[in-house]
Design a protein around this motif. Structure first.
Motif, PDB file in Angstrom:
ATOM      1  N   ARG A 253      39.640   9.766  73.247  1.00  0.00           N
ATOM      2  CA  ARG A 253      38.723   8.801  73.821  1.00  0.00           C
ATOM      3  C   ARG A 253      37.928   8.060  72.747  1.00  0.00           C
ATOM      4  O   ARG A 253      37.666   6.884  72.888  1.00  0.00           O
ATOM      5  N   TYR A 254      37.531   8.741  71.691  1.00  0.00           N
ATOM      6  CA  TYR A 254      36.666   8.069  70.717  1.00  0.00           C
ATOM      7  C   TYR A 254      37.361   7.667  69.408  1.00  0.00           C
ATOM      8  O   TYR A 254      37.665   6.504  69.232  1.00  0.00           O
TER       9      TYR A 254
ATOM     10  N   ARG B 122      35.796  -8.921  72.690  1.00  0.00           N
ATOM     11  CA  ARG B 122      35.786  -9.581  73.989  1.00  0.00           C
ATOM     12  C   ARG B 122      34.479 -10.352  74.189  1.00  0.00           C
ATOM     13  O   ARG B 122      34.485 -11.519  74.518  1.00  0.00           O
ATOM     14  N   LEU B 123      33.361  -9.677  73.932  1.00  0.00           N
ATOM     15  CA  LEU B 123      32.088 -10.308  74.237  1.00  0.00           C
ATOM     16  C   LEU B 123      31.799 -11.447  73.284  1.00  0.00           C
ATOM     17  O   LEU B 123      31.183 -12.427  73.646  1.00  0.00           O
ATOM     18  N   LYS B 124      32.273 -11.326  72.058  1.00  0.00           N
ATOM     19  CA  LYS B 124      32.067 -12.406  71.103  1.00  0.00           C
ATOM     20  C   LYS B 124      32.833 -13.643  71.567  1.00  0.00           C
ATOM     21  O   LYS B 124      32.306 -14.736  71.560  1.00  0.00           O
TER      22      LYS B 124
ATOM     23  N   LEU C  53      41.048  -4.295  74.578  1.00  0.00           N
ATOM     24  CA  LEU C  53      40.683  -2.955  74.114  1.00  0.00           C
ATOM     25  C   LEU C  53      39.291  -2.880  73.508  1.00  0.00           C
ATOM     26  O   LEU C  53      38.645  -1.846  73.573  1.00  0.00           O
ATOM     27  N   ASP C  54      38.852  -3.971  72.861  1.00  0.00           N
ATOM     28  CA  ASP C  54      37.622  -3.869  72.085  1.00  0.00           C
ATOM     29  C   ASP C  54      36.552  -4.801  72.639  1.00  0.00           C
ATOM     30  O   ASP C  54      36.645  -6.012  72.504  1.00  0.00           O
ATOM     31  N   PRO C  55      35.531  -4.222  73.261  1.00  0.00           N
ATOM     32  CA  PRO C  55      34.487  -5.067  73.848  1.00  0.00           C
ATOM     33  C   PRO C  55      33.775  -5.927  72.810  1.00  0.00           C
ATOM     34  O   PRO C  55      33.261  -6.993  73.142  1.00  0.00           O
ATOM     35  N   ARG C  56      33.751  -5.470  71.557  1.00  0.00           N
ATOM     36  CA  ARG C  56      33.057  -6.270  70.555  1.00  0.00           C
ATOM     37  C   ARG C  56      33.723  -7.627  70.406  1.00  0.00           C
ATOM     38  O   ARG C  56      33.070  -8.655  70.303  1.00  0.00           O
TER      39      ARG C  56
ATOM     40  N   ARG D 127      40.785   5.661  69.587  1.00  0.00           N
ATOM     41  CA  ARG D 127      40.671   4.282  70.055  1.00  0.00           C
ATOM     42  C   ARG D 127      40.120   3.377  68.968  1.00  0.00           C
ATOM     43  O   ARG D 127      40.518   2.225  68.846  1.00  0.00           O
ATOM     44  N   MET D 128      39.181   3.914  68.185  1.00  0.00           N
ATOM     45  CA  MET D 128      38.627   3.099  67.117  1.00  0.00           C
ATOM     46  C   MET D 128      39.675   2.848  66.041  1.00  0.00           C
ATOM     47  O   MET D 128      39.705   1.794  65.423  1.00  0.00           O
TER      48      MET D 128
END
Lengths: 342, 588
Positions: free
Chosen positions: A251-252, A334-336, A329-332, A255-256
């Protein structure tokens, strides 16, 4: 997300246009072309009869025009002698050497290339990700050493040698068919279940051969990346929360650690295509590698142009897929991009 | 009945043969109590606490000891519990709050999912989401629903730490281990988070183990204190007794080294006359907003607005502010690592005479200025290249400016090493062989190699232990007196600069809000933000606890400051001289 997709597709089209121009210029860099070489040859051997026909063909395919006009005609932005007929219209040109339309020759080959590479790509990730992850989590254990050992062998063995070994022993002990991508009786036949089955069994060895070195590289890198992540504070947080080990790792930190590999999907495609030339020759696979090599040597420009462009399209599609996956996969990221797009 | 937790004779070592790094540590803790484990880096305070929930690093080994914990199902020895049983306690019965909220939270998962995970892995019966929202509300999220769906990087530092605390509280634990829970936060945020921890401890009758290096935090939080040094207990006892009448010499040294604000001084006068080595006016720095593929670019960011400073030769000006205040940008502009917006004047007057405006320097002129102006950075671990020997680090500036020959440069490097209190025999070593304090000395030696007149120190001590911090500050003062250095000292900590500065500028959101000499700023602070900063600095004195009302009044947005200090729609009032040499940003 839809805005992002449209934007990406737009840049993709522009990139493809730039690549097509570059490809066309590069394949036209060597002096002469297929037809002018033929003419010179015929003049030397005194075959006057063919010369006129060849000159007609030069005109028919606009080879007597400046390169930029040839390019525009090729992509279908300028009318040729027979009107608009280029890539944009779905006409991929004529192979001078084989005297058939390019699409007839490479149509199935291109599809098979895509299949072989897709299979190799899947093989790379299916094998490398679990092995790399286990090697990182159990760093220093026998399984780590075993995975490293297999990895080094995969990296160090020349592909064609691996191909020969697997073909020989595969055929002897496992009855895996040797060479080609399908049984002879299916060649040129329309697609059927029997043909598909034949292709699949023939795919086993090429997939392993083409994918092994890339899998080894991915495995080594995943091991290193994941080992960096394993001791990050957020993993300790998960431990302090009482999350069981396997769930915690997947999970952590896993994924990173995956991001670079997702980003790599696009880069792997051309690597696999060019890396598979030698293997295709050895295993007599009807893929684009050997076709490209041959057409470049004989200056069969429309043929080589098409193959190079096809590989570029594969790469671009691969990159599109990795970008979309990264966004998912990566909200960072996505949100950017949302902030930018909105 | 036994207390909730009894630790006896805890010993931990790295490897099988190494000497123990924690030895014979014993303490007891009951519900509703807060125990502070105090020590400097390497004292074993974190290891001791982490051993209790089996979070020791792989290389560390438990040598001896017992930790009897009154778990819900009966007494257990935490140190001998099998992994699955320990996992059932972790997060639910014993939880942890970490130091760095950004890295302690996964950036890929929503806050609600990470908090709720505690409940899910422990098989919570009931609505996980309801319980998570309840806890997010309790730890002070103004909008729990939004926090639930947010990613950690969308929250500010203080809110992130609240999310970490929510994660520790959601399982209704009996014991919370807080590892430097506020060290990574700004002082005003620290004050509010400390208050939150205190309230939660009281409301839920929590037993709290607070790991910290900061005696100010201890004074505000702890009932009892255990002082650790090199893995051994130096002193243990009630909080006010240990802080006011320390018995052990080590504790006494620690208490003495803790920074405190100076007691208000009577004199509060104008700046002394003298020739300024550096006068800055109209200094601004605007960073362009992110360019976007479609649409207009994001609005520009004003990092520094209309900054002015006057530094007299041989004096120290301190620029104080929290993260994002623009103080480090000021340092970069003065060293000309960045180019200021047009219209700035930065006049530098070298000792040799003459003056020049450094705001527009370039090429050879800039290189010559760099000889006169050097910088000491915050993190001595990151500021020194690990691949260069100390000798190379110290001679490189001389090489760049073509000073001396090889032998002379080496001699100079040796002299510099001696000057900062290190042995010249260690010149061949690499930075990793030195401790943090020693590295910062090397960094200072490197800055002094070119014999600059102006030294910019950007948080030079904030990465160091308190006792080391006191040493480095003392050394800087000594060097200043000896070499006639003029210094610009950047810090987030008012108490640190109070001793070294001749003049203090307090910054918030790119603007100076108050300026004066230390006696003015500490003795008669006028601006609500300055007052908040002073009120938020925890002092190692149990009688003087944090005043949250003052903190709350000044720590908010500049628009929320009371009249006449508040900004109106982003427009700041001007600086007003309320007493000779004492300036405050307020509407006249």
């Amino acid at each position: 997300m839809i805005g992002y997709l449209i934007q990406r597709l737009g840049t993709m089209a522009v990139t493809l246009l730039a690549i097509s121009a570059l490809v066309f210029v590069i394949i036209n860099l060597p002096p002469g072309n297929y037809m002018s070489n033929r003419i010179a040859e015929m003049q030397a051997s005194g075959e006057a009869a063919g010369i006129q026909r060849a000159e007609e063909m030069m005109a028919e395919y606009s080879l007597d025009k400046p390169v930029w006009q040839q390019y525009l005609i090729w992509i279908g932005a300028l009318p040729g002698p027979t009107g608009f007929s280029g890539l944009l219209q779905g006409d991929f040109g004529w192979s001078f050497e084989l005297e058939r339309p390019v699409i007839d020759i490479v149509g199935e080959t291109a599809a098979l290339t895509a299949i072989v590479n897709l299979a190799a790509l899947v093989f790379v990730y299916v094998v490398a990700l679990p092995l790399g992850a286990i090697a990182a989590v159990r760093a220093g254990s026998w399984i780590d050493y075993l995975a490293s050992f297999i990895g080094y062998i995969g990296l160090a063995t020349p592909n064609f040698l691996l191909a020969l070994i697997l073909l020989t022993y595969g055929a002897r002990y496992f009855d895996i068919p040797a060479g080609g991508l399908m049984h002879r009786e299916f060649e040129g036949e329309p697609m059927s279940w029997a043909k598909l089955g034949s292709i699949l069994t023939h795919l086993i060895v090429p997939t392993i051969v083409i994918g092994t070195s890339a899998a080894a590289a991915v495995m080594r890198r995943l091991r290193a990346n994941l080992m960096d992540e394993l001791h990050k504070p957020y993993v300790e947080t998960a431990r302090a929360k009482g999350v069981p080990p396997v769930m915690r790792t997947i999970r952590y930190p896993l994924r990173m650690a995956l991001n670079p590999f997702v980003a790599d999907i696009g880069n792997l495609a051309p690597q696999l295509v060019s890396g598979s030339v030698m293997v295709s020759v050895v295993m007599s696979l009807p893929t684009l590698g050997p076709v490209l090599l041959h057409s470049l040597k004989s200056q069969d420009i429309f043929m080589s142009g098409f193959v190079l462009l096809f590989v570029s399209v594969l790469t671009l599609v691969g990159m599109l897929i990795s970008d979309i996956l990264l966004v998912l996969l990566d909200p960072r990221i996505r949100l950017k991009s949302k902030r930018r797009g909105a | 009945m036994r207390p909730l937790l009894t630790v006896e004779d805890l010993s931990i070592a790295f490897g099988d043969v190494g000497p123990p790094v924690v030895e014979g540590v014993s303490f007891a803790l009951d519900a509703g109590e807060t125990l502070a484990l105090v020590g400097e880096s390497g004292s074993g305070k974190t290891l001791s606490a982490k051993a209790l929930i089996g979070l020791l690093p792989r290389a560390a080994q438990l040598r001896a000891g017992r930790a009897i914990f009154r778990a819900p199902g009966g007494e257990v020895d935490l140190l001998r519990l099998p992994a699955p049983a320990l996992r059932r306690l972790r997060g639910q019965t014993i939880s942890m709050v970490f130091q760095e909220p950004m890295s302690a939270l996964s950036p890929l998962h929503r806050v609600g999912a990470q908090v709720g995970e505690v409940l899910r892995v422990h098989g919570y019966e009931g609505s996980v989401e309801d319980r998570v929202l309840e806890v997010l509300d309790e730890v002070g999220f103004p909008d729990p629903r939004r926090a639930h769906d947010a990613f950690p990087f969308e929250l500010s530092g203080g809110l992130r730490q609240r999310a970490v605390i929510a994660m520790a509280m959601v399982g209704n634990p009996k014991l919370v281990i807080a590892d430097e829970p506020t060290t990574a936060l700004d002082v005003t945020t620290q004050a509010t988070v400390l208050e939150l921890l205190r309230r939660l401890g009281r409301d839920h009758a929590l037993a709290v183990i607070l790991i910290t290096h900061d005696l100010g935090v201890v004074a505000n939080m702890a009932d009892r204190v255990v002082v650790l040094n090199r893995g051994r207990i130096m002193e243990a006892g009630g909080c006010s007794r240990v802080l006011s009448a320390p018995g052990h010499p080590y504790t006494r040294a620690l208490v003495a080294a803790a920074p405190r604000p100076p007691s208000p001084l009577a004199s509060c006068g104008a700046a002394a006359e003298g020739t300024a080595i550096l006068s800055v006016s109209g200094l601004s720095k605007t960073y362009p907003g992110r360019t976007r593929t479609f649409g207009p670019p994001a609005p520009p960011v004003r990092a520094v607005a209309d900054f002015a400073l006057c530094l007299e030769r041989g004096r120290t000006v301190a620029v104080v502010g929290e993260s994002g205040s623009g103080k480090s940008t000021v340092a970069k502009l003065i060293t000309r690592a960045e180019r200021p917006d047009p219209g700035a004047r930065m006049v530098f007057r070298p000792e040799a005479g003459g003056e020049e405006d450094i705001s527009t320097l370039s090429g050879a002129g800039l290189k010559a200025y760099r000889r006169e102006c050097q910088m000491v950075f915050q993190d001595p671990y990151a500021a020194l290249s690990p691949r260069l020997s100390v000798q190379d680090i110290l001679t490189e500036p001389l090489e760049i400016h073509g000073i001396g020959n090889r032998a002379e440069r080496r001699a100079r490097a040796a002299a510099l090493m001696e000057r900062v209190g290190l042995s010249a025999g260690h010149l061949g070593r690499f930075p990793h062989a030195f401790s943090g304090g020693q590295r910062q000395r090397i960094a200072i030696a490197r800055a002094l190699a070119l014999e600059p007149e102006l030294l910019i120190c950007d948080e030079p001590t904030s990465a160091l232990d308190v006792s080391v911090q006191a040493e480095v500050l003392a050394m800087l003062e000594e060097l200043q007196a000896e070499l006639g250095l003029s210094m610009v000292f950047i810090s987030h900590d008012l108490t640190v600069v109070s001793h070294i500065a001749d003049r203090i500028l307090v910054m918030r959101r790119g603007r100076v809000v108050e300026e004066g000499d230390p006696a003015c700023v500490f003795g008669k602070p006028r601006h609500p933000y300055t007052r908040a900063l002073i009120a938020a600095s925890p002092e190692p004195d149990t009688e003087r606890r944090l005043d949250l009302k003052l903190v709350a009044a000044g720590a908010g947005e500049p628009e929320d400051w009371p009249a006449p200090y508040g900004y109106v729609e982003g427009d700041a009032p001007g600086l007003v001289e309320i007493a000779p040499g004492h300036l405050v940003r307020a509407a006249a």
